[in-house]
Motif scaffolding. Structure first.
Motif, PDB file in Angstrom:
ATOM      1  N   LEU A 186       0.924  -1.243  -0.026  1.00 57.58           N
ATOM      2  CA  LEU A 186       0.063   0.059  -0.051  1.00 57.58           C
ATOM      3  C   LEU A 186       0.852   1.356   0.085  1.00 57.58           C
ATOM      4  N   GLY A 187       1.860   1.306   0.740  1.00 61.93           N
ATOM      5  CA  GLY A 187       2.974   2.315   0.679  1.00 61.93           C
ATOM      6  C   GLY A 187       3.578   2.424  -0.759  1.00 61.93           C
ATOM      7  N   LEU A 188       3.631   1.341  -1.426  1.00 60.05           N
ATOM      8  CA  LEU A 188       4.011   1.411  -2.861  1.00 60.05           C
ATOM      9  C   LEU A 188       2.964   2.158  -3.708  1.00 60.05           C
ATOM     10  N   GLY A 189       1.673   2.003  -3.403  1.00 63.81           N
ATOM     11  CA  GLY A 189       0.796   2.392  -4.247  1.00 63.81           C
ATOM     12  C   GLY A 189       0.505   3.957  -4.001  1.00 63.81           C
ATOM     13  N   ARG A 190       0.907   4.249  -2.875  1.00 64.51           N
ATOM     14  CA  ARG A 190       0.801   5.762  -2.293  1.00 64.51           C
ATOM     15  C   ARG A 190       1.831   6.521  -3.284  1.00 64.51           C
ATOM     16  N   VAL A 191       3.015   5.985  -3.290  1.00 60.65           N
ATOM     17  CA  VAL A 191       4.389   6.344  -3.917  1.00 60.65           C
ATOM     18  C   VAL A 191       4.072   6.469  -5.678  1.00 60.65           C
ATOM     19  N   ILE A 192       3.394   5.437  -5.891  1.00 63.71           N
ATOM     20  CA  ILE A 192       3.257   5.554  -7.409  1.00 63.71           C
ATOM     21  C   ILE A 192       2.470   6.325  -7.952  1.00 63.71           C
ATOM     22  N   LEU A 208      -4.783   5.483 -17.414  1.00 63.73           N
ATOM     23  CA  LEU A 208      -5.203   4.056 -17.197  1.00 63.73           C
ATOM     24  C   LEU A 208      -4.180   3.226 -16.903  1.00 63.73           C
ATOM     25  N   LEU A 209      -2.977   3.164 -17.224  1.00 64.24           N
ATOM     26  CA  LEU A 209      -2.027   2.324 -16.826  1.00 64.24           C
ATOM     27  C   LEU A 209      -1.737   2.415 -15.376  1.00 64.24           C
ATOM     28  N   LEU A 210      -1.796   3.919 -14.786  1.00 58.30           N
ATOM     29  CA  LEU A 210      -1.510   4.095 -13.729  1.00 58.30           C
ATOM     30  C   LEU A 210      -2.677   3.439 -12.785  1.00 58.30           C
ATOM     31  N   PHE A 211      -4.119   3.578 -13.330  1.00 61.76           N
ATOM     32  CA  PHE A 211      -5.070   3.054 -12.767  1.00 61.76           C
ATOM     33  C   PHE A 211      -4.987   1.514 -12.391  1.00 61.76           C
ATOM     34  N   PHE A 212      -4.512   0.743 -13.343  1.00 60.40           N
ATOM     35  CA  PHE A 212      -4.276  -0.627 -13.300  1.00 60.40           C
ATOM     36  C   PHE A 212      -3.418  -1.033 -12.366  1.00 60.40           C
ATOM     37  N   ILE A 213      -2.137  -0.243 -12.406  1.00 59.67           N
ATOM     38  CA  ILE A 213      -1.192  -0.914 -11.343  1.00 59.67           C
ATOM     39  C   ILE A 213      -1.688  -0.510 -10.019  1.00 59.67           C
ATOM     40  N   ALA A 214      -2.412   0.576  -9.675  1.00 57.95           N
ATOM     41  CA  ALA A 214      -2.861   0.780  -8.241  1.00 57.95           C
ATOM     42  C   ALA A 214      -3.718  -0.192  -8.038  1.00 57.95           C
ATOM     43  N   LEU A 215      -4.698  -0.621  -8.960  1.00 58.07           N
ATOM     44  CA  LEU A 215      -5.807  -1.761  -8.757  1.00 58.07           C
ATOM     45  C   LEU A 215      -4.944  -3.039  -8.333  1.00 58.07           C
ATOM     46  N   LEU A 216      -4.234  -3.188  -9.009  1.00 57.26           N
ATOM     47  CA  LEU A 216      -3.291  -4.462  -9.003  1.00 57.26           C
ATOM     48  C   LEU A 216      -2.650  -4.544  -7.698  1.00 57.26           C
ATOM     49  N   ILE A 217      -2.096  -3.546  -7.218  1.00 53.68           N
ATOM     50  CA  ILE A 217      -1.308  -3.400  -5.845  1.00 53.68           C
ATOM     51  C   ILE A 217      -2.161  -3.728  -4.686  1.00 53.68           C
ATOM     52  N   ASN A 218      -3.590  -2.930  -5.014  1.00 55.44           N
ATOM     53  CA  ASN A 218      -4.458  -3.131  -3.804  1.00 55.44           C
ATOM     54  C   ASN A 218      -4.905  -4.705  -3.776  1.00 55.44           C
ATOM     55  N   TYR A 219      -5.234  -5.042  -5.126  1.00 56.94           N
ATOM     56  CA  TYR A 219      -5.744  -6.401  -4.943  1.00 56.94           C
ATOM     57  C   TYR A 219      -4.799  -7.498  -4.212  1.00 56.94           C
ATOM     58  N   PHE A 220      -3.408  -7.372  -4.668  1.00 59.09           N
ATOM     59  CA  PHE A 220      -2.518  -8.145  -3.900  1.00 59.09           C
ATOM     60  C   PHE A 220      -2.296  -7.742  -2.420  1.00 59.09           C
ATOM     61  N   ALA A 221      -2.329  -6.674  -2.141  1.00 57.82           N
ATOM     62  CA  ALA A 221      -2.354  -6.196  -0.300  1.00 57.82           C
ATOM     63  C   ALA A 221      -3.667  -7.043   0.183  1.00 57.82           C
ATOM     64  N   GLN A 222      -4.619  -6.870  -0.608  1.00 57.83           N
ATOM     65  CA  GLN A 222      -5.892  -7.340   0.290  1.00 57.83           C
ATOM     66  C   GLN A 222      -5.829  -8.951   0.260  1.00 57.83           C
ATOM     67  N   LYS A 223      -5.299  -9.608  -0.753  1.00 56.19           N
ATOM     68  CA  LYS A 223      -5.202 -10.996  -0.629  1.00 56.19           C
ATOM     69  C   LYS A 223      -4.124 -11.343   0.429  1.00 56.19           C
ATOM     70  N   ILE A 224      -3.193 -10.628   0.359  1.00 60.74           N
ATOM     71  CA  ILE A 224      -1.977 -11.059   1.439  1.00 60.74           C
ATOM     72  C   ILE A 224      -2.740 -10.982   2.919  1.00 60.74           C
ATOM     73  N   VAL A 225      -3.398  -9.889   2.923  1.00 58.47           N
ATOM     74  CA  VAL A 225      -3.934  -9.592   4.445  1.00 58.47           C
ATOM     75  C   VAL A 225      -4.918 -10.794   4.871  1.00 58.47           C
ATOM     76  N   ARG A 226      -5.625 -11.279   3.731  1.00 58.77           N
ATOM     77  CA  ARG A 226      -6.729 -12.107   4.086  1.00 58.77           C
ATOM     78  C   ARG A 226      -6.038 -13.321   4.473  1.00 58.77           C
ATOM     79  N   LYS A 227      -5.099 -13.855   3.629  1.00 65.43           N
ATOM     80  CA  LYS A 227      -4.292 -15.037   4.192  1.00 65.43           C
ATOM     81  C   LYS A 227      -3.956 -14.809   5.498  1.00 65.43           C
ATOM     82  N   TYR A 228      -3.289 -13.560   5.959  1.00 60.76           N
ATOM     83  CA  TYR A 228      -2.622 -13.253   7.040  1.00 60.76           C
ATOM     84  C   TYR A 228      -3.675 -13.591   8.126  1.00 60.76           C
ATOM     85  N   LYS A 229      -5.151 -13.157   8.151  1.00 58.69           N
ATOM     86  CA  LYS A 229      -5.869 -13.435   9.050  1.00 58.69           C
ATOM     87  C   LYS A 229      -6.116 -14.713   9.358  1.00 58.69           C
ATOM     88  N   VAL A 230      -5.979 -15.682   8.272  1.00 56.57           N
ATOM     89  CA  VAL A 230      -6.454 -17.233   8.396  1.00 56.57           C
ATOM     90  C   VAL A 230      -5.273 -17.728   9.225  1.00 56.57           C
TER      91      VAL A 230
END
Ligand SMILES: Nc1ncnc2c1ncn2[C@@H]1O[C@H](COP(=O)(O)OP(=O)(O)OP(=O)(O)O)[C@@H](O)[C@H]1O
Ligand SMILES: [Mg+2]
Lengths: 281, 539
Positions: B449-455, B514-536
């Motif tokens: 998410l920090g990366l998302g902020r930076v990009i 558009l490219l930026l938008f997708f990069i941000a989307l991708l970063i958020n997607y992975f961040a959320q996926k990792i958090v979900r795994k972490y909770k389990v």
């Protein structure tokens, strides 16, 4: 305040060289291992323990009983200085000696102390690692690398905790995949892997079903040949079944400490009598 | 009323007074609960709709870029510009060799003045031969250059006429749409026959080939007798120059070959418009020759700056999180936490300001300190570069990483910690072996998410990154960080205000968005996926 201590033959051994001779006969009085004298303990401004005097015998099972909030856990956690981790706690008066060494003395390293005085918690808390890694954690942090040594300790500890046969084929699976009772025995195995002298158990069976409880009690019976065990319990039956001596606490004070059968059959103090007969608490 | 009497009366009248039926106030046929539910549901729906609209809008504005870019590339080929560029390649390579010579002259000059302690005038006299040689070398390309100049004019003329035609056609369409068919018919469009027009260029290839061989011959003559240089190192460099020139001469026939094979009628596929955007190495707009919309310099710039930012922000953010959560006293906690969180309240334009006025200047001066001269890329001359921007972006990412990582560490069950201490672990061992591994996925998602902020950050890079549109020279090793770069966000902010809406440049900026938008989307997607795994895994 009843506080009958056994004949304390002052042992000259240091903490680091525990005796490893199994003792068979429980009726013979055992020398004092842990000697608590005049202990006042505070959580910040709140006093939780008042003038505790208790002498805990070597390689016996000592049970702490008493109503909720009376300070059993607090005293137990004083014995391995786990209370140091809570801000504002302090031993304001008195001392605790283990093998004649004041464990709150300036020369004592609490980390070394905890290697000699292990602890098993109320809620089993294996690390989210494999069974194997759980057992060797204590050795890993001491820097033990030898694979053969680690393997040996894992088997010995798991056998010691009567868990070997149940998990020997799944040592590298997560410790969280075990049943509650197995997890608690895993925690016991993890504790004995570092070869402490004393094992503190804070209500180790309160989350277990009767069968798992029976297994842990059996285990305690085995372990006392090698370890000094202090167990906090809310179950009178458990205290009666597996302890040699029992201490009854009330409102931060030690009310009575005696042979277990005396506490339950022939208590000297009226409060103790009321508590063990189930009339209050 | 005493309690007994209530009980008895309730029992007596039980069937009627046992009121559990629905009977609530209603607005517009909705209960109060339903209204509240509707309100929150409506808000959530609005957020989703707005996100959808943004995506749709970006797509609509950006999508026609690719067809426009294909037209752009097609006319590049049809008007013969591509052909001329093929012929210009040897000239460019030759210019690079000339620069090599110029560099060699500088080294020789330094050798004379520094090592031999000669005065400048004497050094220049000694170099007179060299200068003569370099001059002859530079002028060797004159024959092909004049040929290329003629060609450029023709090609440019074809392209210009084509663009005029396009404008006229547009005008006619507008008139027709306005119903003025008479005026529309009056708009005269002279159609261009590209194949014929381009032949005026391609038929003169023999002349170019002739010029090329003259060029090669004069280079060959020059290369056999280079000036003698006074030092071993310099001689080695001169030998390298000879070898490079020989390679260059050997490559000339291949260029001619590719020009012979060139065919203006081969259509440009749409996919090329795509790859030219993603992998294109040039972002060149409003050029009199040919516009290029290659996103690579921008992507590389953004990546480089983000990498620098994360390199700084990860140790700072995660380290501070561990310290505050595990080691700090309550007083320190009360001081450090708000201080770090306050960083995110600083407007980024103020940070950019600071970057220009203080940090950039400081870094430039610091790079000149002699005890730092071992650092690759030091000293550097540009105050504004990837390093300056990266440092500030790192600062911006620290609060994000710190807050989220601290949360993750805080979520590690106390029981793990206690168990570790009870087994005789020290604080440090507990942190390294238990707390960090148990919160690792949370920490990783904090970093993402920090990366998302930076990009996505714009102001700081626009002000401090130096805004040079070129792929940074990664062969410089770590020194690459001292080069000025441009970024995806920076280019949009800089150019969007100046472009003509609907034009290809405007749309190209949208595609970058558009490219930026997708990069941000991708970063958020992975961040959320990792958090979900972490909770389990902690559960
Ligand atoms: N971290 C703490 N901070 C402040 N007071 C505490 C803390 N832990 C315990 N106490 C207080 O100290 C007293 C003794 O608590 P302790 O946990 O030792 O009781 P206990 O006998 O173990 O009770 P239980 O049987 O419920 O576990 C209680 O009054 C409790 O409120
Ligand atoms: Mg307790």
């Amino acid at each position: 305040m009843e506080n009958s201590s056994p004949t304390s033959a002052a042992p000259s051994r240091t903490l680091a060289t525990p005796p490893r001779v199994a003792r068979k006969d429980d009726t013979v009085p055992s020398p004092t291992l842990i000697d608590v004298k005049g202990l006042d303990f505070y959580y910040g401004a709140k006093q939780a323990l008042f003038d505790i005097n208790i002498a805990i015998p070597d390689r016996r099972v000592t049970a702490f009983i008493g109503p909720s909030g009376c300070g059993k856990s607090t005293l137990l956690r004083c014995l391995n200085r786990m209370n140091d981790l809570i801000d504002g706690t302090a031993v304001k008066r008195g001392e605790i000696k283990i093998r004649d060494i004041d464990i709150y003395g300036p020369a004592v390293d609490p980390i070394e102390l905890r290697k000699r005085v292990g602890m098993v918690f109320q809620k089993s808390n294996p690390f989210p690692k494999s069974i194997y890694e759980n057992i060797i954690y204590g050795l890993r942090i001491q820097g033990v690398k030898s694979k053969t040594k680690l393997d040996e300790v894992v088997e010995k500890s798991l056998r010691g905790a009567a868990l070997w046969d149940e998990v020997k084929d799944r040592l590298h699976e997560s410790g969280l995949g075990l049943s509650g009772g197995q997890q608690q025995r895993l925690c016991i195995a993890r504790t004995i892997a570092v070869e402490p002298e004393v094992i503190l158990m804070d209500e180790p069976c309160s989350a277990l079903d009767p069968i798992a409880t029976a297994k842990v009690e059996e285990l305690i019976h085995e372990l006392k040949k090698q370890f000094t065990i202090i167990i906090v319990t809310h179950s009178m039956q458990q205290a009666a079944r597996c302890s040699d001596r029992t201490a009854f606490f009330y409102m931060g004070k030690l009310i009575e400490f005696d042979e277990t059968h005396n506490i339950f059959m022939n208590p000297k103090n009226a409060q103790t009598e009321a508590y063990v007969s189930g009339r209050f608490g | 009323m005493p309690p007994e009497s209530t009980t008895t009366s309730a029992v007596e009248s039980a069937p009627t007074s046992f009121r559990i039926q629905k009977e609530r106030t209603q607005f517009l046929g909705l209960t109060f609960d339903e209204c509240i539910q509707g309100f929150f549901g409506g808000n959530a729906l609005l957020a989703v709709i707005i996100l959808g609209l943004i995506t749709f809008f970006l797509f609509r504005e950006g999508s026609s870029f690719f067809s426009q870019n294909r037209d752009n590339l097609s006319i590049y080929r049809l008007a013969g510009l591509e052909y001329v560029d093929l012929g210009r390649q040897p000239e460019k390579d030759h210019a690079a060799l000339s620069r090599y010579l110029a560099d060699l002259r500088l080294r020789t000059y330094q050798y004379y003045t520094a090592q031999k302690a000669l005065p400048a005038k004497e050094a220049n006299t000694l170099l007179a031969d060299f200068d003569l040689y370099a001059d002859r070398f530079a002028r060797a390309s004159a024959p092909i250059r004049s040929q290329l100049m003629d060609w450029s004019e023709i090609a440019n003329d074809i392209k210009a006429r084509h663009l005029t035609n396009q404008n006229l056609a547009e005008k006619r369409r507008q008139l027709l749409a306005a119903g003025k068919s008479a005026e529309a018919a009056a708009v005269k469009i002279l159609p261009i026959n590209f194949a014929v027009e381009v032949e005026t260029i391609t038929t003169t290839l023999p002349a170019y080939a002739e010029a090329s061989s003259t060029f090669a011959r004069s280079l060959e003559e020059l290369i056999v007798a280079p000036p003698i240089l006074p030092d071993v190192d310099l001689t080695v460099r001169m030998a390298r120059f000879q070898a490079l020139t020989r390679d260059f001469i050997a490559s000339l026939p291949a260029t001619l070959e590719s020009m012979k094979k060139w065919d203006a009628t081969v259509p440009v596929p749409l996919s090329q418009s795509f790859t030219a955007f993603i992998f294109g190495r040039q972002w060149l707009t409003a050029s009199f020759w040919q516009d290029w919309y290659g996103a690579m310099p921008l992507i590389a710039g953004s990546m480089l700056v983000s990498l620098i930012a994360l390199t700084l922000a990860i140790p700072l953010g995660v380290g501070a999180a561990i310290y505050v959560n595990q080691l700090a006293s309550p007083v320190e906690q009360r001081l450090i936490k708000p201080a770090i969180e306050f960083i995110s309240a600083i407007p980024s334009v103020v940070l950019g300001f600071f970057g220009i006025a203080v940090l950039g200047e400081f870094l430039r001066v610091a790079s000149g300190w002699s005890f730092l001269s071992w650092v690759t890329g030091f000293p550097f001359a540009e105050r504004l570069n990837a390093l300056t921007a990266g440092c500030l972006l790192g600062l911006i990412a620290v609060p994000t990483i710190f807050t989220l990582a601290e949360d993750a560490i805080n979520n590690v069950p106390r029981a793990f910690k206690e168990a570790s201490y009870a087994l005789g672990a020290s604080r440090l061992q507990t942190i390294i072996r238990i707390i960090v591994p148990a919160s690792l996925s949370g920490i990783v998602s904090a970093i993402l998410l920090g990366l998302g902020r930076v990009i996505g950050e714009t102001m700081v890079v626009l002000l401090c990154a130096g805004n040079r549109i070129a792929i940074p020279d990664f062969t410089a090793g770590l020194g690459v960080v001292t080069q000025p770069v441009h970024t995806m966000t920076g280019i949009i902010a800089q150019e969007m205000g100046e472009v003509e809406p609907g034009g290809i440049h405007y749309r190209a900026l949208f595609v970058v968005g558009l490219l930026l938008f997708f990069i941000a989307l991708l970063i958020n997607y992975f961040a959320q996926k990792i958090v979900r795994k972490y909770k389990v895994s902690i559960g």
